[in-house]
Scaffold this motif. Structure first.
Motif, PDB file in Angstrom:
ATOM      1  N   ASN A   1      -4.610  -0.538  -9.696  1.00 21.36           N
ATOM      2  CA  ASN A   1      -3.331  -1.500  -9.518  1.00 21.36           C
ATOM      3  C   ASN A   1      -2.187  -0.614  -8.893  1.00 21.36           C
ATOM      4  O   ASN A   1      -2.303   0.341  -8.498  1.00 21.36           O
ATOM      5  CB  ASN A   1      -2.817  -1.644 -11.513  1.00 21.36           C
ATOM      6  CG  ASN A   1      -2.577  -0.404 -12.615  1.00 21.36           C
ATOM      7  OD1 ASN A   1      -1.754   0.949 -11.729  1.00 21.36           O
ATOM      8  ND2 ASN A   1      -3.467  -0.310 -13.192  1.00 21.36           N
ATOM      9  N   LYS A   2      -0.860  -1.281  -8.890  1.00 20.56           N
ATOM     10  CA  LYS A   2       0.052  -0.883  -8.400  1.00 20.56           C
ATOM     11  C   LYS A   2       0.422   1.119  -8.775  1.00 20.56           C
ATOM     12  O   LYS A   2       0.741   1.156  -7.756  1.00 20.56           O
ATOM     13  CB  LYS A   2       1.216  -1.744  -7.833  1.00 20.56           C
ATOM     14  CG  LYS A   2       2.124  -1.023  -7.282  1.00 20.56           C
ATOM     15  CD  LYS A   2       3.447  -2.392  -7.766  1.00 20.56           C
ATOM     16  CE  LYS A   2       4.871  -1.851  -6.341  1.00 20.56           C
ATOM     17  NZ  LYS A   2       5.578  -2.896  -6.750  1.00 20.56           N
ATOM     18  N   ARG A   3       0.079   0.782  -9.860  1.00 24.59           N
ATOM     19  CA  ARG A   3       0.735   1.839 -10.241  1.00 24.59           C
ATOM     20  C   ARG A   3       0.154   3.577 -10.058  1.00 24.59           C
ATOM     21  O   ARG A   3      -0.181   4.579  -9.464  1.00 24.59           O
ATOM     22  CB  ARG A   3       0.560   2.625 -11.853  1.00 24.59           C
ATOM     23  CG  ARG A   3       1.988   3.761 -12.758  1.00 24.59           C
ATOM     24  CD  ARG A   3       1.889   3.796 -13.400  1.00 24.59           C
ATOM     25  NE  ARG A   3       1.058   3.154 -14.622  1.00 24.59           N
ATOM     26  CZ  ARG A   3       0.496   3.643 -16.490  1.00 24.59           C
ATOM     27  NH1 ARG A   3       1.733   3.541 -16.630  1.00 24.59           N
ATOM     28  NH2 ARG A   3      -0.599   3.162 -16.443  1.00 24.59           N
ATOM     29  N   THR A   4      -0.908   3.103 -10.144  1.00 21.28           N
ATOM     30  CA  THR A   4      -2.474   4.022  -9.512  1.00 21.28           C
ATOM     31  C   THR A   4      -2.629   4.553  -8.432  1.00 21.28           C
ATOM     32  O   THR A   4      -2.784   6.088  -7.742  1.00 21.28           O
ATOM     33  CB  THR A   4      -3.619   4.296  -9.755  1.00 21.28           C
ATOM     34  OG1 THR A   4      -3.734   3.497 -11.621  1.00 21.28           O
ATOM     35  CG2 THR A   4      -4.459   5.163  -9.807  1.00 21.28           C
ATOM     36  N   VAL A   5      -2.503   3.505  -7.378  1.00 21.43           N
ATOM     37  CA  VAL A   5      -1.792   3.906  -5.891  1.00 21.43           C
ATOM     38  C   VAL A   5      -1.089   4.288  -5.915  1.00 21.43           C
ATOM     39  O   VAL A   5      -0.921   5.141  -4.820  1.00 21.43           O
ATOM     40  CB  VAL A   5      -2.941   1.502  -4.854  1.00 21.43           C
ATOM     41  CG1 VAL A   5      -2.271   2.352  -3.910  1.00 21.43           C
ATOM     42  CG2 VAL A   5      -3.777   1.350  -5.635  1.00 21.43           C
ATOM     43  N   GLU A   6       0.139   3.990  -5.899  1.00 19.82           N
ATOM     44  CA  GLU A   6       1.540   4.589  -6.148  1.00 19.82           C
ATOM     45  C   GLU A   6       0.903   5.647  -5.965  1.00 19.82           C
ATOM     46  O   GLU A   6       1.799   6.605  -5.419  1.00 19.82           O
ATOM     47  CB  GLU A   6       2.300   3.819  -6.640  1.00 19.82           C
ATOM     48  CG  GLU A   6       3.532   4.795  -6.093  1.00 19.82           C
ATOM     49  CD  GLU A   6       4.978   3.306  -6.896  1.00 19.82           C
ATOM     50  OE1 GLU A   6       5.316   4.346  -8.285  1.00 19.82           O
ATOM     51  OE2 GLU A   6       5.357   2.161  -6.783  1.00 19.82           O
ATOM     52  N   LEU A   7       0.497   6.161  -6.942  1.00 19.72           N
ATOM     53  CA  LEU A   7       0.745   7.676  -7.267  1.00 19.72           C
ATOM     54  C   LEU A   7      -0.185   8.127  -6.269  1.00 19.72           C
ATOM     55  O   LEU A   7      -0.061   9.437  -6.039  1.00 19.72           O
ATOM     56  CB  LEU A   7      -0.350   8.436  -8.591  1.00 19.72           C
ATOM     57  CG  LEU A   7       1.040   7.830  -9.688  1.00 19.72           C
ATOM     58  CD1 LEU A   7       0.579   7.929 -11.491  1.00 19.72           C
ATOM     59  CD2 LEU A   7       2.378   8.708  -9.617  1.00 19.72           C
ATOM     60  N   LEU A   8      -1.470   7.839  -6.155  1.00 18.28           N
ATOM     61  CA  LEU A   8      -1.704   8.280  -5.138  1.00 18.28           C
ATOM     62  C   LEU A   8      -1.413   9.058  -3.802  1.00 18.28           C
ATOM     63  O   LEU A   8      -1.978  10.228  -2.869  1.00 18.28           O
ATOM     64  CB  LEU A   8      -3.753   7.850  -4.361  1.00 18.28           C
ATOM     65  CG  LEU A   8      -4.335   7.973  -5.658  1.00 18.28           C
ATOM     66  CD1 LEU A   8      -5.625   6.332  -5.180  1.00 18.28           C
ATOM     67  CD2 LEU A   8      -5.490   9.369  -5.590  1.00 18.28           C
ATOM     68  N   TRP A   9      -0.705   7.753  -3.365  1.00 14.23           N
ATOM     69  CA  TRP A   9       0.098   7.833  -1.983  1.00 14.23           C
ATOM     70  C   TRP A   9       0.736   8.633  -2.496  1.00 14.23           C
ATOM     71  O   TRP A   9       1.262   9.882  -1.168  1.00 14.23           O
ATOM     72  CB  TRP A   9       0.608   6.532  -1.767  1.00 14.23           C
ATOM     73  CG  TRP A   9       1.684   6.483  -0.760  1.00 14.23           C
ATOM     74  CD1 TRP A   9       2.455   6.306  -0.611  1.00 14.23           C
ATOM     75  CD2 TRP A   9       1.523   6.856   1.117  1.00 14.23           C
ATOM     76  NE1 TRP A   9       3.231   6.684   0.388  1.00 14.23           N
ATOM     77  CE2 TRP A   9       2.654   6.937   1.430  1.00 14.23           C
ATOM     78  CE3 TRP A   9       0.490   7.464   1.166  1.00 14.23           C
ATOM     79  CZ2 TRP A   9       2.859   7.813   2.604  1.00 14.23           C
ATOM     80  CZ3 TRP A   9       0.616   8.079   2.563  1.00 14.23           C
ATOM     81  CH2 TRP A   9       1.418   7.954   3.928  1.00 14.23           C
ATOM     82  N   MET A  10       1.836   9.009  -3.267  1.00 17.30           N
ATOM     83  CA  MET A  10       3.284   9.832  -3.865  1.00 17.30           C
ATOM     84  C   MET A  10       1.704  11.657  -3.716  1.00 17.30           C
ATOM     85  O   MET A  10       2.736  12.084  -2.616  1.00 17.30           O
ATOM     86  CB  MET A  10       3.283   9.597  -5.168  1.00 17.30           C
ATOM     87  CG  MET A  10       4.333  10.591  -5.442  1.00 17.30           C
ATOM     88  SD  MET A  10       5.017  10.229  -7.275  1.00 17.30           S
ATOM     89  CE  MET A  10       5.525   8.285  -6.865  1.00 17.30           C
TER      90      MET A  10
END
Length: 281
Positions: free
Chosen positions: A144-153
């Motif tokens: 989901n968006k949250r996990t992908v956002e954390l990976l990019w972070m």
């Protein structure tokens, strides 16, 4: 953890960020690296169509000789659901493998060099610092968006810390028959091709043409829908795609090379993750 052959820097931050029970940070122990390898095995070999050798089946982990050279970025759930908590807590639910140029050149090069002519690209852009991103995967329940956002972070925090100039790596389309992937491959060829200064070609003997449908015949909406979320995320950031694809029969994929200079990143993302830091030297 990898060795840093450059000048002395402060230690890597303990954590790159957190959203609720999810945290992104580097693996700190061999046991945590094994957890990342187990996640990769589950996604690549059980869920997808990668062909496991005897060693992989015995270990139930995706392991290769580059793992010991890389840093391993983890998304960890500190409060996983009950079906995952039965095994261990916390749980690794996402991972990225990070290989810096200074380390790669000490030990024979980048993993991606087996598919794309990375050495030529790096040589043309010295003294810029390159980082290879690879082996990205997320547990199905967490895509989901949250996990992908954390990976990019986490990637962005790592890039900032090590003052990386260019990110590179393979992105995969599922399947080994390029004719069946003509739409996404052609869309990338016509709309995301790297400019000449960042052009990188698939290695001779493995080169698969991407220009399979004329630009005017492409349904852009359908093409975007056919792209994996990871590839679409790279494109939104400002990434380019290399010249030619490569079929990876072991992993059951057709790979394209992603090139993302930090200078090309869409500035709107800096408002969320922070602008590039000034160099220390």
């Amino acid at each position: 953890m990898t060795f840093d052959f450059g000048r002395t820097r402060p230690p890597v931050p303990d954590s790159f960020g957190r959203i609720g029970s999810l945290e992104v940070r580097l693996a700190r122990t061999a046991a945590e690296v094994r957890m990342a390898q187990s996640l990769r095995y589950r996604v690549f070999y059980r869920e997808m169509s990668a062909q496991a050798g005897a060693g992989h089946k015995f270990l139930r982990r995706d392991v290769d000789g580059f793992d010991g050279l890389c840093d391993h970025l983890l998304v960890i759930d500190h409060d996983p659901p009950a079906d995952l908590r039965r095994r261990r807590k916390p749980v690794v639910v996402g991972t990225y493998r990070l290989l810096r140029q200074d380390v790669a050149e000490q030990y024979g090069g980048f993993y991606t060099a087996d598919e794309f002519e990375i050495a030529d690209l790096v040589e043309r852009h010295r003294p810029l610092r390159f980082l290879e991103l690879g082996r990205s995967c997320v547990l199905k329940e967490y895509r989901n968006k949250r996990t992908v956002e954390l990976l990019w972070m986490g990637c962005w925090g790592y890039v900032q810390h090590h003052e990386i100039d260019v990110m590179i790596g393979c992105a995969s389309l599922e399947g080994t028959r390029p004719d069946l992937l003509a739409l996404p491959l052609s869309f990338l060829h016509h709309h995301a091709a790297a400019p000449e200064e960042w052009r990188i070609r698939a290695v001779p003997g493995r080169y698969v043409p991407m220009n399979r449908i004329p630009a005017e015949a492409i349904d852009a909406r359908a093409a975007l829908h056919s792209l994996p979320p990871l590839v679409k995320g790279y494109l939104r950031l400002g990434a380019f795609v290399g010249d030619g694809a490569v079929v990876d029969h072991q992993f059951g994929t057709t790979d394209v090379c992603i090139v993302l200079p930090v200078s090309a990143i869409n500035p709107r993302y800096f408002g969320h993750f922070g602008p590039p830091r000034e160099r220390l030297s």
